[in-house]
Design a protein around this motif. Structure first.
Motif, PDB file in Angstrom:
ATOM      1  N   GLU A 180      -0.174  -7.348  -3.150  1.00  0.00           N
ATOM      2  CA  GLU A 180       0.586  -6.986  -1.951  1.00  0.00           C
ATOM      3  C   GLU A 180       0.240  -5.564  -1.490  1.00  0.00           C
ATOM      4  OE1 GLU A 180       4.711  -7.900  -1.782  1.00  0.00           O
ATOM      5  OE2 GLU A 180       4.493  -9.781  -2.887  1.00  0.00           O
ATOM      6  N   LEU A 181       0.045  -4.652  -2.441  1.00  0.00           N
ATOM      7  CA  LEU A 181      -0.372  -3.297  -2.078  1.00  0.00           C
ATOM      8  C   LEU A 181      -1.727  -3.307  -1.377  1.00  0.00           C
ATOM      9  CD1 LEU A 181       0.623  -1.343  -5.326  1.00  0.00           C
ATOM     10  CD2 LEU A 181       1.659  -1.053  -3.072  1.00  0.00           C
ATOM     11  N   LYS A 182      -2.662  -4.063  -1.947  1.00  0.00           N
ATOM     12  CA  LYS A 182      -4.008  -4.149  -1.383  1.00  0.00           C
ATOM     13  C   LYS A 182      -3.968  -4.759   0.018  1.00  0.00           C
ATOM     14  CE  LYS A 182      -8.674  -5.716  -2.655  1.00  0.00           C
ATOM     15  NZ  LYS A 182      -8.963  -6.620  -1.530  1.00  0.00           N
ATOM     16  N   ALA A 183      -3.157  -5.794   0.177  1.00  0.00           N
ATOM     17  CA  ALA A 183      -3.065  -6.457   1.476  1.00  0.00           C
ATOM     18  C   ALA A 183      -2.499  -5.513   2.532  1.00  0.00           C
ATOM     19  CB  ALA A 183      -2.214  -7.714   1.364  1.00  0.00           C
ATOM     20  N   PHE A 184      -1.469  -4.756   2.155  1.00  0.00           N
ATOM     21  CA  PHE A 184      -0.878  -3.796   3.090  1.00  0.00           C
ATOM     22  C   PHE A 184      -1.881  -2.725   3.462  1.00  0.00           C
ATOM     23  CE2 PHE A 184       1.237   0.392   3.481  1.00  0.00           C
ATOM     24  CZ  PHE A 184       1.852   0.201   4.707  1.00  0.00           C
ATOM     25  N   ASP A 185      -2.569  -2.179   2.468  1.00  0.00           N
ATOM     26  CA  ASP A 185      -3.513  -1.095   2.720  1.00  0.00           C
ATOM     27  C   ASP A 185      -4.661  -1.567   3.606  1.00  0.00           C
ATOM     28  OD1 ASP A 185      -4.250   1.669   2.170  1.00  0.00           O
ATOM     29  OD2 ASP A 185      -5.903   0.866   0.991  1.00  0.00           O
ATOM     30  N   GLU A 186      -5.109  -2.792   3.418  1.00  0.00           N
ATOM     31  CA  GLU A 186      -6.252  -3.295   4.169  1.00  0.00           C
ATOM     32  C   GLU A 186      -5.935  -3.555   5.637  1.00  0.00           C
ATOM     33  OE1 GLU A 186      -7.703  -6.630   1.943  1.00  0.00           O
ATOM     34  OE2 GLU A 186      -8.920  -5.363   0.610  1.00  0.00           O
ATOM     35  N   THR A 187      -4.653  -3.613   5.987  1.00  0.00           N
ATOM     36  CA  THR A 187      -4.317  -3.738   7.406  1.00  0.00           C
ATOM     37  C   THR A 187      -4.663  -2.466   8.157  1.00  0.00           C
ATOM     38  OG1 THR A 187      -2.043  -2.873   7.233  1.00  0.00           O
ATOM     39  CG2 THR A 187      -2.369  -5.252   6.836  1.00  0.00           C
ATOM     40  N   LYS A 188      -4.659  -1.323   7.460  1.00  0.00           N
ATOM     41  CA  LYS A 188      -4.910   0.005   8.045  1.00  0.00           C
ATOM     42  C   LYS A 188      -3.956   0.300   9.203  1.00  0.00           C
ATOM     43  CE  LYS A 188      -9.806   0.040   6.778  1.00  0.00           C
ATOM     44  NZ  LYS A 188     -11.205   0.258   7.246  1.00  0.00           N
ATOM     45  N   ALA A 189      -2.819  -0.355   9.185  1.00  0.00           N
ATOM     46  CA  ALA A 189      -1.871  -0.227  10.293  1.00  0.00           C
ATOM     47  C   ALA A 189      -0.654   0.601   9.933  1.00  0.00           C
ATOM     48  CB  ALA A 189      -1.427  -1.617  10.757  1.00  0.00           C
ATOM     49  N   GLY A 190      -0.417   0.803   8.638  1.00  0.00           N
ATOM     50  CA  GLY A 190       0.680   1.648   8.210  1.00  0.00           C
ATOM     51  C   GLY A 190       2.059   1.035   8.384  1.00  0.00           C
ATOM     52  N   VAL A 207       2.007  15.337  17.189  1.00  0.00           N
ATOM     53  CA  VAL A 207       2.144  14.436  16.039  1.00  0.00           C
ATOM     54  C   VAL A 207       2.651  13.069  16.494  1.00  0.00           C
ATOM     55  CG1 VAL A 207       3.390  14.039  13.881  1.00  0.00           C
ATOM     56  CG2 VAL A 207       2.477  16.310  14.383  1.00  0.00           C
ATOM     57  N   ARG A 208       3.620  13.080  17.402  1.00  0.00           N
ATOM     58  CA  ARG A 208       4.133  11.803  17.925  1.00  0.00           C
ATOM     59  C   ARG A 208       3.032  11.043  18.665  1.00  0.00           C
ATOM     60  NH1 ARG A 208       8.826  15.110  19.433  1.00  0.00           N
ATOM     61  NH2 ARG A 208      10.508  14.710  17.937  1.00  0.00           N
ATOM     62  N   ARG A 209       2.243  11.767  19.454  1.00  0.00           N
ATOM     63  CA  ARG A 209       1.165  11.109  20.193  1.00  0.00           C
ATOM     64  C   ARG A 209       0.181  10.445  19.247  1.00  0.00           C
ATOM     65  NH1 ARG A 209       1.385  15.862  23.437  1.00  0.00           N
ATOM     66  NH2 ARG A 209      -0.461  16.724  22.430  1.00  0.00           N
ATOM     67  N   PHE A 210      -0.123  11.117  18.141  1.00  0.00           N
ATOM     68  CA  PHE A 210      -1.049  10.515  17.180  1.00  0.00           C
ATOM     69  C   PHE A 210      -0.483   9.222  16.625  1.00  0.00           C
ATOM     70  CE2 PHE A 210      -2.493   9.531  12.947  1.00  0.00           C
ATOM     71  CZ  PHE A 210      -3.865   9.594  13.074  1.00  0.00           C
ATOM     72  N   HIS A 211       0.736   9.275  16.123  1.00  0.00           N
ATOM     73  CA  HIS A 211       1.315   8.096  15.463  1.00  0.00           C
ATOM     74  C   HIS A 211       1.665   6.988  16.448  1.00  0.00           C
ATOM     75  CE1 HIS A 211       1.413   9.592  11.356  1.00  0.00           C
ATOM     76  NE2 HIS A 211       1.869  10.744  11.797  1.00  0.00           N
ATOM     77  N   ASP A 212       1.850   7.340  17.729  1.00  0.00           N
ATOM     78  CA  ASP A 212       2.177   6.329  18.740  1.00  0.00           C
ATOM     79  C   ASP A 212       0.935   5.675  19.333  1.00  0.00           C
ATOM     80  OD1 ASP A 212       4.887   6.652  18.469  1.00  0.00           O
ATOM     81  OD2 ASP A 212       5.114   8.011  20.175  1.00  0.00           O
ATOM     82  N   GLN A 213      -0.243   6.086  18.923  1.00  0.00           N
ATOM     83  CA  GLN A 213      -1.465   5.491  19.446  1.00  0.00           C
ATOM     84  C   GLN A 213      -1.565   4.021  19.060  1.00  0.00           C
ATOM     85  OE1 GLN A 213      -5.144   8.393  19.416  1.00  0.00           O
ATOM     86  NE2 GLN A 213      -4.030   8.597  17.498  1.00  0.00           N
ATOM     87  N   ASP A 214      -2.391   3.313  19.793  1.00  0.00           N
ATOM     88  CA  ASP A 214      -2.695   1.930  19.450  1.00  0.00           C
ATOM     89  C   ASP A 214      -3.266   1.869  18.031  1.00  0.00           C
ATOM     90  OD1 ASP A 214      -4.941  -0.397  19.477  1.00  0.00           O
ATOM     91  OD2 ASP A 214      -3.229  -0.937  20.751  1.00  0.00           O
ATOM     92  N   VAL A 215      -2.898   0.830  17.316  1.00  0.00           N
ATOM     93  CA  VAL A 215      -3.331   0.695  15.924  1.00  0.00           C
ATOM     94  C   VAL A 215      -4.846   0.740  15.807  1.00  0.00           C
ATOM     95  CG1 VAL A 215      -3.425  -0.881  13.952  1.00  0.00           C
ATOM     96  CG2 VAL A 215      -1.268  -0.550  15.172  1.00  0.00           C
ATOM     97  N   GLU A 216      -5.538   0.113  16.732  1.00  0.00           N
ATOM     98  CA  GLU A 216      -7.002   0.070  16.653  1.00  0.00           C
ATOM     99  C   GLU A 216      -7.611   1.467  16.770  1.00  0.00           C
ATOM    100  OE1 GLU A 216      -8.739  -2.576  15.755  1.00  0.00           O
ATOM    101  OE2 GLU A 216      -6.771  -3.527  15.530  1.00  0.00           O
ATOM    102  N   VAL A 217      -6.947   2.356  17.495  1.00  0.00           N
ATOM    103  CA  VAL A 217      -7.426   3.732  17.603  1.00  0.00           C
ATOM    104  C   VAL A 217      -7.200   4.467  16.287  1.00  0.00           C
ATOM    105  CG1 VAL A 217      -7.151   5.939  18.801  1.00  0.00           C
ATOM    106  CG2 VAL A 217      -7.023   3.788  20.086  1.00  0.00           C
ATOM    107  N   LYS A 218      -6.005   4.311  15.729  1.00  0.00           N
ATOM    108  CA  LYS A 218      -5.693   5.010  14.479  1.00  0.00           C
ATOM    109  C   LYS A 218      -6.532   4.506  13.313  1.00  0.00           C
ATOM    110  CE  LYS A 218      -1.207   4.281  14.676  1.00  0.00           C
ATOM    111  NZ  LYS A 218       0.228   4.335  14.311  1.00  0.00           N
ATOM    112  N   LYS A 219      -6.920   3.247  13.350  1.00  0.00           N
ATOM    113  CA  LYS A 219      -7.695   2.684  12.246  1.00  0.00           C
ATOM    114  C   LYS A 219      -8.997   3.443  12.006  1.00  0.00           C
ATOM    115  CE  LYS A 219      -6.234  -2.169  12.076  1.00  0.00           C
ATOM    116  NZ  LYS A 219      -6.668  -3.580  12.297  1.00  0.00           N
TER     117      LYS A 219
END
Length: 279
Positions: A19-29, A107-119
């Motif tokens: 489950e840890l590995k699966a969560f981490d591999e989403t790279k979505a946080g 900081v908010r702008r970074f975390h609010d970005q689209d997941v694909e950008v943050k990945k």
């Protein structure tokens, strides 16, 4: 003839490593889970906090006015706060409120970005200029915290500007430069509080490095089952903390948890593990 009935409860199988590995591999946080509107948090986040009481007595973190002309009094306040609480707040520290507010927005702008950008920034490679992930100790801690983070080492060798996140790179550099100047002031005052030469800690290069750490604690549907940050100490010399208006910071004082509500314009200074050795 007597009869007995036995009820056996079966705990569902829990493959934590998978489950840890699966969560981490989403790279979505964690934020992606919150944004998806989940009602039950994954078991990897279930936490058993220590049963320490929360203080019912009002307690105020010491406030140090760095604009005071009474240097002896300032040094004495830092000495007392460092010895008795390990925390103090600083006001009139020289960092403009506009810069602090823009840093929080960045900081908010970074975390609010689209997941694909943050990945693109998601990694557990410590050599990367920007490290974005959820829980640096995801695979070693007893329970994951409900928190995402991005980190950059901004001194002594900051990364090239183009390697920092576009949505906050300019303010990240400006704020980091301001904190480095503040760090020089604080280390001189702390040196004096230790009854050393004012340049002592600076001469040891204690004020030469800066790790920029930006956390995001999304709203949690089951806050009683997890924590944003479990009990810990900071392993550096000092931490300079900029809180937003939501708050949530607590410190352990006299075996009781004490709230540290955000004070407009103030920064919280935490004495770290390395500085403890100078007591």
């Amino acid at each position: 003839m007597a009869a007995t009935q036995t009820t056996v409860s079966v705990t569902p199988y829990y493959d934590r490593p998978t489950e840890l590995k699966a969560f981490d591999e989403t790279k979505a946080g964690v934020k992606a889970l919150a944004d998806a509107g989940i009602q039950k948090i994954p078991r990897i986040f279930h936490n058993q906090p220590e049963p320490l009481p929360k203080s019912s007595t009002p307690f105020e973190i010491p406030v140090v006015d760095l604009g005071s002309t009474d240097r002896a009094s300032t040094v004495a306040k830092i000495r007392e706060a460092s010895e008795t609480v390990g925390f103090f707040q600083v006001v009139n520290h020289g960092i403009p409120v506009t810069v602090m507010n823009e840093m929080l927005q960045g900081v908010r702008r970074f975390h609010d970005q689209d997941v694909e950008v943050k990945k693109r920034f998601y990694t557990r490679d410590p050599s990367r200029a920007v490290i974005y992930n959820s829980n640096f100790d995801l695979f070693s801690s007893p329970a994951a915290n409900w928190r995402d983070t991005f980190i950059s080492l901004m001194a002594p060798s900051p990364p090239p500007l183009e390697e920092l996140p576009e949505v906050c790179r300019e303010i990240q550099v400006e704020y980091s430069n301001e904190v480095m100047k503040l760090g020089g002031v604080l280390f001189r005052l702390i040196s004096e509080a230790l009854k050393l030469n004012p340049n002592h800690l600076g001469d040891l290069d204690c004020d030469k490095a800066l790790a920029f750490v930006a956390h995001c604690y999304p709203a949690c549907p089951q806050p009683d089952l997890t924590m944003g940050a479990t009990k810990h100490t900071d392993d550096g010399f000092i931490t300079v903390l900029l809180q937003d208006e939501i708050g949530g910071l607590q410190i352990l004082h006299n075996q009781q948890w004490v709230d540290v509500p955000p004070t407009p314009g103030a920064l919280v200074v935490n004495i770290g593990d390395l500085l403890q050795g100078f007591r």
